[in-house]
Design an enzyme around this catalytic site. Sequence first.
Site, PDB file in Angstrom:
ATOM      1  N   TYR A  87       0.847  -1.212   0.000  1.00  0.00           N
ATOM      2  CA  TYR A  87       0.000   0.000   0.000  1.00  0.00           C
ATOM      3  C   TYR A  87       0.875   1.253   0.000  1.00  0.00           C
ATOM      4  O   TYR A  87       1.096   1.862   1.051  1.00  0.00           O
ATOM      5  CB  TYR A  87      -0.904   0.024   1.237  1.00  0.00           C
TER       6      TYR A  87
ATOM      7  N   TRP B 164      -3.695   6.312   2.957  1.00  0.00           N
ATOM      8  CA  TRP B 164      -5.069   5.814   3.129  1.00  0.00           C
ATOM      9  C   TRP B 164      -5.735   6.620   4.237  1.00  0.00           C
ATOM     10  O   TRP B 164      -5.112   6.952   5.254  1.00  0.00           O
ATOM     11  CB  TRP B 164      -5.057   4.322   3.502  1.00  0.00           C
TER      12      TRP B 164
ATOM     13  N   TRP C 215      -8.455   6.273   6.691  1.00  0.00           N
ATOM     14  CA  TRP C 215      -8.610   5.981   8.131  1.00  0.00           C
ATOM     15  C   TRP C 215      -7.324   5.434   8.736  1.00  0.00           C
ATOM     16  O   TRP C 215      -7.098   5.577   9.939  1.00  0.00           O
ATOM     17  CB  TRP C 215      -9.849   5.158   8.435  1.00  0.00           C
ATOM     18  N   ASP C 216      -6.472   4.861   7.912  1.00  0.00           N
ATOM     19  CA  ASP C 216      -5.151   4.468   8.414  1.00  0.00           C
ATOM     20  C   ASP C 216      -4.447   5.698   9.003  1.00  0.00           C
ATOM     21  O   ASP C 216      -3.882   5.659  10.101  1.00  0.00           O
ATOM     22  CB  ASP C 216      -4.261   3.916   7.294  1.00  0.00           C
TER      23      ASP C 216
ATOM     24  N   TYR D  52       0.685  -0.688  -6.901  1.00  0.00           N
ATOM     25  CA  TYR D  52      -0.670  -0.883  -6.386  1.00  0.00           C
ATOM     26  C   TYR D  52      -1.670  -0.804  -7.526  1.00  0.00           C
ATOM     27  O   TYR D  52      -1.549   0.011  -8.426  1.00  0.00           O
ATOM     28  CB  TYR D  52      -1.002   0.191  -5.341  1.00  0.00           C
TER      29      TYR D  52
ATOM     30  N   GLN E 215     -13.915   6.401   3.171  1.00  0.00           N
ATOM     31  CA  GLN E 215     -13.613   5.343   4.158  1.00  0.00           C
ATOM     32  C   GLN E 215     -14.211   5.725   5.514  1.00  0.00           C
ATOM     33  O   GLN E 215     -14.703   6.851   5.664  1.00  0.00           O
ATOM     34  CB  GLN E 215     -12.093   5.159   4.270  1.00  0.00           C
TER      35      GLN E 215
ATOM     36  N   ASP F 240     -12.829  -4.824   3.373  1.00  0.00           N
ATOM     37  CA  ASP F 240     -13.009  -5.046   1.940  1.00  0.00           C
ATOM     38  C   ASP F 240     -13.811  -6.285   1.532  1.00  0.00           C
ATOM     39  O   ASP F 240     -14.701  -6.198   0.708  1.00  0.00           O
ATOM     40  CB  ASP F 240     -11.634  -5.120   1.252  1.00  0.00           C
TER      41      ASP F 240
ATOM     42  N   ARG G   5      -6.083 -13.128   0.636  1.00  0.00           N
ATOM     43  CA  ARG G   5      -6.610 -11.928  -0.029  1.00  0.00           C
ATOM     44  C   ARG G   5      -7.988 -12.200  -0.644  1.00  0.00           C
ATOM     45  O   ARG G   5      -8.425 -13.338  -0.742  1.00  0.00           O
ATOM     46  CB  ARG G   5      -5.640 -11.492  -1.141  1.00  0.00           C
TER      47      ARG G   5
ATOM     48  N   TRP H  59     -10.763 -10.029   5.795  1.00  0.00           N
ATOM     49  CA  TRP H  59     -11.825  -9.595   6.716  1.00  0.00           C
ATOM     50  C   TRP H  59     -12.878 -10.688   6.927  1.00  0.00           C
ATOM     51  O   TRP H  59     -13.973 -10.408   7.407  1.00  0.00           O
ATOM     52  CB  TRP H  59     -12.482  -8.321   6.184  1.00  0.00           C
TER      53      TRP H  59
ATOM     54  N   GLU I 233      -0.260  -7.030   9.180  1.00  0.00           N
ATOM     55  CA  GLU I 233      -1.491  -6.340   8.782  1.00  0.00           C
ATOM     56  C   GLU I 233      -2.678  -6.907   9.573  1.00  0.00           C
ATOM     57  O   GLU I 233      -3.509  -6.181  10.076  1.00  0.00           O
ATOM     58  CB  GLU I 233      -1.717  -6.517   7.270  1.00  0.00           C
TER      59      GLU I 233
END
Length: 427
Positions: free
Chosen positions: A33, A37, A39-40, A85, A105, A167, A200, A353, A396
Site C-alpha cells: 500500500y 489511506w 482511516w489508516d 498498487y 472510508q 473489503d 486476499r 476480513w 497487517e
Amino acid sequence: MIAPEASKIYDHAIEVLKENDLGTYTVPTKGLYPFQWNWDSCLTALGQSHYDEARAWTEIETLFAHQWPDGMVPHIIFHVWNDGYFPGPDVWQTGRPTPTSGITQPPVAGFAVRRLFERARDKELAARHARALLPKIDAWHRWFYDNRDPHGEGLVAILHPWESGRDNSIDWDEAFERVPTEGIDPYTRRDTQHADPAHRPTREQYDRYLWLVQHFRALGWDNSKLHDASPFQVIDPGFNAILIRGCADLAALADALDEPEIARANRVLAEIGLAALEGLWSATHGQYLCLDRTSGTLVDSASIGGLLPVFAAVPKDRAHEIARTIERQSAATRFVVPSHDPADPRFEPKRYWRGPAWLVMNYMIADGLEAIGETEVAAHIAKSSLDLITHSGFAEYYDPLTGEACGGGRFTWTAAMVIEFLRQAGS
Ligand code: GLC
C-alpha cells in the site's frame, strides 16, 4: 511508565511508524500500500502523537488538504506515482489536482482529532490545528448524510465494499451478487504479488470491485448521482457507529473551541444515527447486523462490523450484550477479536476480513467497552493484541486461531495501535 519488556515493543512500534513515514503522511506499509489511506492516517496520528505531536497533526492535515469540494474525503491519496498498487489513478480518473480515489472510508477523523486535542501537551498548538480542521470534518459529516442518506433514514450507506474498510467481509457477499462482472477492462492485480493470495480477496470479488469503480467513473464521480445509481448500497453498523462517534466527538470538540453551530449540528446527527441504529439489532446474534438498502433486509452475517457499535454511545444493555458475544467468540479462538463469528461455516481464519483479527478493530472495540465499564473484556482485548505482536510481529492482520501473521508486514496502523495500548496500560 511502561514496563521494560514492553518498552522494547514500544520502540519497535515507533521504528515501524518512522519507516513508513514519508514526511507529511505515512503509507500503510511499503510495497503493498504505497499511498496515503484515509482511516489508516487518522488512527496512525494517535500513535505518532506520543512521540511527535506536530507530526501527528500534519498526518491528518495532509489528508484533509485533499478533501473534495463537496466535502468528501477520499479513501486513497496518490501523492506520488507508484506502480506497485492496483487500481491506481489511471483507473480511478477522478480528475483531482493530486489524484485520489473516488470513494471514501470510515470517518474516524472526528474521534482522532478530539483525542489528539485532549491529550495534547501543547494546548495552544493543538487548539490552532483543531480549529482549522473542525469545519472540514464537519463538512465531511454533512456530506455523508446528504449523499449517503438521501431519503433521511438516519443511517448512511456504503456504495463499495472498500469504503467499509473491511473489503471482503462476508457482509457484502449477498449484495455483491447484484454487481455484474461483464465489461470490465482487463487488469493485473498487484496485491497478490506482495501477499499470499490465500489471504486476499478472490478474483471474482476483484472483478466486482472494479465494475463498481468503472460504473461510478462513467457517472463522472458525481456524488449526487452515485447513491441511487449503485447496485450496491449497504448500511454497515460499524461504519455508522464510527460516523456517530465522530459526530459526537466533533460536537464536544466544537464546544471546547467555542463553535456552537458545529457542536449543535453534529450532536443532532449523532442522536439521529443512534436512534436509527436500533433497527439493526439482532437478538439472535447478540449484535448489530448490516442492512441491505436495496432489498430492505438485514444481512444474516455476524461480523465484527456489528460489534463495533460499542464504539458509539449505543444503549448500555446492547453494549453489555456485545461484550458477552465477544466473550463467547473468545472461547473459540486463541486471540481476539475475530472479524467474523468463528461459529459461522463461512468463517475463514486467514482471509483478510472473513475471520482474521485486526488491531484497529480491537482498539476501537476496547475503547467503547472500557467506557461502559466492561473493563475485563477490554483488558482481555488489549492483552490479546499485544500477545499477537509478541507472537508474530507488526502484521497487517492475524489468524485468530493460531496467531499467524497474515497479509502485509511492518504495518503502520498496527504499530500505532500498539503504542496506544501500551500507553493506556502504562499510564
Ligand atoms: C485494506 C483494508 C483497509 C485499509 C487498507 C490500507 O484495503 O481493508 O481497511 O484501509 O487496506 O491499510
